[in-house]
Design a protein around this motif. Structure first.
Motif, PDB file in Angstrom:
ATOM      1  N   ALA A   6       0.726  -1.141  -0.084  1.00 30.13           N
ATOM      2  CA  ALA A   6      -0.001   0.188  -0.006  1.00 30.13           C
ATOM      3  C   ALA A   6       0.953   1.202   0.021  1.00 30.13           C
ATOM      4  CB  ALA A   6      -0.920   0.008   1.004  1.00 30.13           C
ATOM      5  N   GLU A   7       1.976   1.251   0.610  1.00 26.34           N
ATOM      6  CA  GLU A   7       2.831   2.546   0.872  1.00 26.34           C
ATOM      7  C   GLU A   7       3.523   2.857  -0.569  1.00 26.34           C
ATOM      8  OE1 GLU A   7       6.986   4.165   2.988  1.00 26.34           O
ATOM      9  OE2 GLU A   7       6.141   1.980   3.541  1.00 26.34           O
ATOM     10  N   LYS A   8       3.792   1.602  -1.367  1.00 28.67           N
ATOM     11  CA  LYS A   8       4.539   1.790  -2.591  1.00 28.67           C
ATOM     12  C   LYS A   8       3.663   2.165  -3.728  1.00 28.67           C
ATOM     13  CE  LYS A   8       8.050  -1.325  -0.866  1.00 28.67           C
ATOM     14  NZ  LYS A   8       8.242  -2.810  -0.809  1.00 28.67           N
ATOM     15  N   LEU A   9       2.261   1.734  -3.329  1.00 29.46           N
ATOM     16  CA  LEU A   9       1.359   2.261  -4.304  1.00 29.46           C
ATOM     17  C   LEU A   9       0.510   3.570  -4.019  1.00 29.46           C
ATOM     18  CD1 LEU A   9      -0.216  -1.176  -5.197  1.00 29.46           C
ATOM     19  CD2 LEU A   9       1.403   0.013  -6.727  1.00 29.46           C
ATOM     20  N   ASP A  10       0.993   3.994  -2.918  1.00 28.62           N
ATOM     21  CA  ASP A  10       0.704   5.430  -2.526  1.00 28.62           C
ATOM     22  C   ASP A  10      -0.950   5.371  -2.125  1.00 28.62           C
ATOM     23  OD1 ASP A  10       1.200   8.140  -1.618  1.00 28.62           O
ATOM     24  OD2 ASP A  10       0.486   8.838  -3.707  1.00 28.62           O
ATOM     25  N   VAL A  11      -1.184   4.246  -1.385  1.00 25.53           N
ATOM     26  CA  VAL A  11      -2.609   3.990  -0.958  1.00 25.53           C
ATOM     27  C   VAL A  11      -2.803   4.499   0.438  1.00 25.53           C
ATOM     28  CG1 VAL A  11      -4.461   2.361  -0.599  1.00 25.53           C
ATOM     29  CG2 VAL A  11      -2.938   2.192  -2.569  1.00 25.53           C
ATOM     30  N   PRO A  12      -3.633   5.528   0.477  1.00 22.01           N
ATOM     31  CA  PRO A  12      -4.037   5.776   2.022  1.00 22.01           C
ATOM     32  C   PRO A  12      -4.418   4.474   2.850  1.00 22.01           C
ATOM     33  CG  PRO A  12      -4.921   7.543   0.697  1.00 22.01           C
ATOM     34  CD  PRO A  12      -4.609   6.197  -0.353  1.00 22.01           C
ATOM     35  N   PHE A  13      -3.546   4.014   3.820  1.00 24.92           N
ATOM     36  CA  PHE A  13      -3.707   2.988   4.526  1.00 24.92           C
ATOM     37  C   PHE A  13      -3.207   2.907   6.248  1.00 24.92           C
ATOM     38  CE2 PHE A  13      -2.670  -1.550   5.077  1.00 24.92           C
ATOM     39  CZ  PHE A  13      -3.498  -2.333   4.596  1.00 24.92           C
ATOM     40  N   VAL A  14      -4.412   2.471   6.820  1.00 22.98           N
ATOM     41  CA  VAL A  14      -3.834   2.415   8.199  1.00 22.98           C
ATOM     42  C   VAL A  14      -3.992   1.031   8.834  1.00 22.98           C
ATOM     43  CG1 VAL A  14      -4.548   3.456  10.768  1.00 22.98           C
ATOM     44  CG2 VAL A  14      -4.654   4.894   8.526  1.00 22.98           C
ATOM     45  N   VAL A  15      -2.738   0.584   9.475  1.00 24.27           N
ATOM     46  CA  VAL A  15      -2.935  -0.583  10.288  1.00 24.27           C
ATOM     47  C   VAL A  15      -3.268  -0.264  11.512  1.00 24.27           C
ATOM     48  CG1 VAL A  15      -1.675  -2.669  10.924  1.00 24.27           C
ATOM     49  CG2 VAL A  15      -1.498  -1.727   8.431  1.00 24.27           C
ATOM     50  N   VAL A  16      -4.361  -1.171  12.109  1.00 17.77           N
ATOM     51  CA  VAL A  16      -4.764  -0.962  13.681  1.00 17.77           C
ATOM     52  C   VAL A  16      -4.320  -2.343  13.955  1.00 17.77           C
ATOM     53  CG1 VAL A  16      -6.528  -0.599  15.256  1.00 17.77           C
ATOM     54  CG2 VAL A  16      -6.441   0.727  13.190  1.00 17.77           C
ATOM     55  N   THR A  17      -3.384  -2.221  15.163  1.00 18.72           N
ATOM     56  CA  THR A  17      -2.681  -3.557  15.535  1.00 18.72           C
ATOM     57  C   THR A  17      -2.161  -3.307  17.090  1.00 18.72           C
ATOM     58  OG1 THR A  17      -1.458  -5.654  15.240  1.00 18.72           O
ATOM     59  CG2 THR A  17      -0.638  -3.285  14.787  1.00 18.72           C
ATOM     60  N   PRO A  18      -2.441  -4.556  17.982  1.00 17.13           N
ATOM     61  CA  PRO A  18      -1.584  -4.303  19.089  1.00 17.13           C
ATOM     62  C   PRO A  18      -0.198  -4.186  18.942  1.00 17.13           C
ATOM     63  CG  PRO A  18      -3.119  -5.986  19.054  1.00 17.13           C
ATOM     64  CD  PRO A  18      -3.002  -5.604  17.888  1.00 17.13           C
ATOM     65  N   PHE A  19       0.518  -3.614  19.839  1.00 15.28           N
ATOM     66  CA  PHE A  19       2.091  -3.460  19.930  1.00 15.28           C
ATOM     67  C   PHE A  19       2.283  -4.323  21.221  1.00 15.28           C
ATOM     68  CE2 PHE A  19       6.317  -2.526  20.837  1.00 15.28           C
ATOM     69  CZ  PHE A  19       6.719  -2.238  19.740  1.00 15.28           C
ATOM     70  N   TYR A  20       2.976  -5.554  20.913  1.00  8.13           N
ATOM     71  CA  TYR A  20       3.090  -6.338  22.131  1.00  8.13           C
ATOM     72  C   TYR A  20       4.301  -6.123  22.802  1.00  8.13           C
ATOM     73  CZ  TYR A  20      -0.661  -9.053  20.122  1.00  8.13           C
ATOM     74  OH  TYR A  20      -2.003  -9.629  19.444  1.00  8.13           O
ATOM     75  N   ARG A  21       4.378  -5.735  23.995  1.00  5.87           N
ATOM     76  CA  ARG A  21       5.617  -5.293  24.821  1.00  5.87           C
ATOM     77  C   ARG A  21       6.684  -6.292  25.103  1.00  5.87           C
ATOM     78  NH1 ARG A  21       5.012  -0.136  27.213  1.00  5.87           N
ATOM     79  NH2 ARG A  21       3.020   0.737  26.441  1.00  5.87           N
ATOM     80  N   SER A  22       5.832  -7.904  24.953  1.00  6.34           N
ATOM     81  CA  SER A  22       6.679  -8.959  25.079  1.00  6.34           C
ATOM     82  C   SER A  22       6.696  -9.805  23.957  1.00  6.34           C
ATOM     83  CB  SER A  22       6.244  -9.640  26.362  1.00  6.34           C
ATOM     84  OG  SER A  22       7.153 -10.943  26.686  1.00  6.34           O
ATOM     85  N   GLU A  23       8.009 -10.087  23.262  1.00  4.49           N
ATOM     86  CA  GLU A  23       7.936 -10.956  21.902  1.00  4.49           C
ATOM     87  C   GLU A  23       8.635 -12.349  22.328  1.00  4.49           C
ATOM     88  OE1 GLU A  23       9.759  -8.507  19.195  1.00  4.49           O
ATOM     89  OE2 GLU A  23      11.721  -9.828  19.415  1.00  4.49           O
ATOM     90  N   SER A  24       8.132 -13.290  21.775  1.00  3.12           N
ATOM     91  CA  SER A  24       8.401 -14.644  22.108  1.00  3.12           C
ATOM     92  C   SER A  24       9.699 -14.950  21.217  1.00  3.12           C
ATOM     93  CB  SER A  24       7.367 -15.767  21.990  1.00  3.12           C
ATOM     94  OG  SER A  24       7.613 -16.859  22.211  1.00  3.12           O
TER      95      SER A  24
END
Length: 601
Positions: A73-91
């Protein structure tokens, strides 16, 4: 911090696009320049994203797909928003005495350039409101909006139908929707990436009704502006929650009494699968390959089978392809500046010769060995694969349906393949936390390797599989093994990276590979498991023979690319989503021709 992707970019980059409207024109959706904007973007909701360069580490293929979708989406210049958690602990994973162990590392969004915005809260019965920290990061026409708090936990922490999992989903849905409002962002469309994100649509429905809209008008509105993307084949595999859990964790976040009543009416025998809400609240629904869309067995409240539109997953070619290989595609007019195959790409593939393939694979092996220097095998040692050795690989989550143990069913047969063809085999992929059966399977495979001198020398299990290792193997290996039980792989994208990087693919007729019939690679098949095992060994011998023969290698690689390059393109995936979500308003959309298997002579 070491780079996770190559630093040298192709001379001709996808980012050279000056005007997004050019891309919209070629997909006959020029009006999108008026429907999509920075204040009214395409919103992509996901419980996981695997984008280590931006500090977010997901659990597997679903997260990798989400990261690729945003990058495209960024490369094609599409207005695009990802809504996601930011996990403070990664496995992470390590191997001790041939057994998998897990450990965690703490990460912070601030360490990766995320901007703190503010706090939003969600409610639960009997507990104080939970305060969620909102962070954002802008990347071209796209941005991350993440929610986070110290007790949020790891990705998929707890039981699938447990309170904590429901809390995570509610926090992402209601908290993420509040974050959008805080930032003044109004969705043009919401894409729900699996049913765990359904509470975003419920939050939107609640807002509409709380502001005075009639319930059924609000449902129609939400349906028309929400896409449900399903990655699961069986409805029974989805989590199920009890009424009391919804009363405790969901209802306190609803303002509209009409929505509360409607929600409670969806329960049967005091239980509810969130996928039923996704079916009710979305008009557009898609599976992630042709086979998946056809066989996914989901039913609505009336027990009618749900129809899924097929949009096969694609990859960001620029991220996952060796730069010199991608440059070869551009120089030979095989791929255009958008990442789409050109109109005459089939003919242009004849310009790729065995000498080109061998040169590019030599560069790829060098890159793989650079990455392997930093990694450890099952004996906690780094390895190097000889330049002149043929390399097989299996790189994906160590899940039962993917059958990573299949090549080890007959150690004598595997041993002979490796000796006869001067070959090595790299196996990598984590066992999902808590999967006791596959913990044991991995231990059995590693013990079997350890007891055989030839296998111990030539079979390497690389620990702590991640996107850096996955990319290095896609680039530097010669032959990929993809052998899921037919009917259980929704799509898969590891095989797509292999195709892009000029590897021989050995696969069952499943997932996205099955978009082409008969499949355009070496097929593992059989009437039973034993027959499939024999077929796998036959195809491993055949693949090694192809790699060693210039004429066969050239013909086979062209054949794979000719059939699969249009499928694996992430730009093609984005094009298909935009055409599906934003149909032409004044004229009927053209019927897309079915993809047929093409053979290059």
């Amino acid at each position: 911090m070491d780079p996770y992707f190559y630093t040298e970019k192709p001379k001709y980059q996808l980012q050279d696009i000056e005007d997004a409207s050019e891309f919209y024109d070629i997909i006959e959706r020029s009006s999108l320049t008026h429907q999509l904007s920075s204040s009214r973007p395409y919103i992509y909701w996901t419980m996981e994203i695997y984008d280590k360069a931006n500090g977010i580490k997901g659990g597997g293929g679903l997260g990798v797909l989400a990261a690729d979708t945003r990058r495209v989406a960024e490369k094609l210049d599409v207005p695009f928003v990802v809504v996601t958690p930011f996990y403070r602990s990664e496995s992470h994973q390590k191997i001790t005495n041939l057994e998998q162990e897990e450990f965690s590392e703490t990460v912070s969004p601030k360490d990766y350039g995320f901007e703190y915005i503010d706090e939003v809260s969600i409610s639960s019965r009997g507990f104080p409101d939970a305060s969620l920290s909102i962070f954002k990061k802008v990347l071209g026409s796209t941005q991350f909006i993440t929610i986070s708090e110290p007790n949020f936990g790891k990705l998929y922490e707890g039981e699938g139908s447990g309170d904590h999992r429901l809390y995570q989903e509610v926090a992402l849905g209601f908290g993420g929707y509040k974050a959008l409002k805080l930032l003044g962002i109004k969705p043009a469309v919401i894409q729900l990436n699996e049913t765990a994100t359904i509470f975003a649509a419920l939050a939107r429905l609640d807002e509409l009704c709380a502001n005075g809209m009639n319930l059924y008008e609000a449902i129609v509105y939400v349906r028309k502006h929400t896409l449900y993307t399903n990655h699961t084949l069986l409805q029974a595999a989805e989590p199920e929650f009890h009424r009391s859990q919804f009363e405790k964790l969901v209802l306190p976040n609803l303002k509209s009494n009409a929505v509360r009543c409607w929600l409670m009416e969806q329960f049967r025998n005091d239980r509810l699968r969130p996928n039923l809400l996704a079916i009710e609240l979305t008009e557009a629904k898609n599976g992630v390959s042709k086979l998946h869309a056809r066989v996914a067995n989901f039913r609505d409240r009336n027990n009618d089978k749900v129809k899924f539109h097929a949009i096969t997953n694609g990859i960001d070619l620029e991220t996952w392809t060796l730069p010199e290989t991608l440059q070869t595609y551009h120089n030979n007019n095989i791929i255009d500046k958008f990442g789409l195959p050109t109109d005459d790409f089939s003919r242009q593939l004849n310009l790729i010769h065995s000498a080109d393939i061998r040169y590019l694979k030599k560069l790829g092996r060098k890159e793989l060995n650079r990455v392997l220097l930093k990694r450890q095998d099952q004996y906690n040692k780094s390895i190097q694969v000889p330049e002149n050795a043929i390399l097989f690989d299996f790189k994906r989550r160590f899940a039962n349906y993917k059958r990573p143990y299949m090549p080890f069913e007959n150690p004598n047969a595997l041993r002979q393949i490796l000796i006869n063809h001067n070959a090595h085999y790299i196996l990598t992929g984590k066992v999902h936390q808590g999967d006791v059966t596959m913990y044991q399977k991995l231990l059995e495979v590693l013990k079997l390797i350890d007891q055989d001198p030839v296998l111990r020398e030539r079979v390497h299990y690389i620990q702590d599989y991640d996107e850096e290792l996955g990319r290095a193997l896609a680039i530097g290996s010669d032959i990929a093994i993809n052998i899921p039980i037919v009917g259980l792989e929704a799509c898969g994208t590891s095989w797509e990276k292999d195709i892009a990087n000029l590897k021989i693919l050995i696969s069952t007729n499943d997932g996205g590979v099955a978009d082409i019939q008969p499949i355009a690679c070496l097929e593992v098949s059989g009437k039973n498991y034993e027959a499939e095992v024999l077929s796998l060994y036959v195809n491993m011998h055949k693949a090694a023979a192809i790699v060693k023969n210039d004429q066969l290698l050239e013909k086979h690689i062209r054949h794979q690319l000719n059939n699969y390059l249009p499928i694996i393109s992430g730009a093609r995936m984005m094009k298909d989503y935009l055409k599906f979500i934003f149909p032409k308003t004044q004229t009927q959309p053209k019927k897309e021709p079915s993809v047929k298997r093409i053979v290059i002579q």
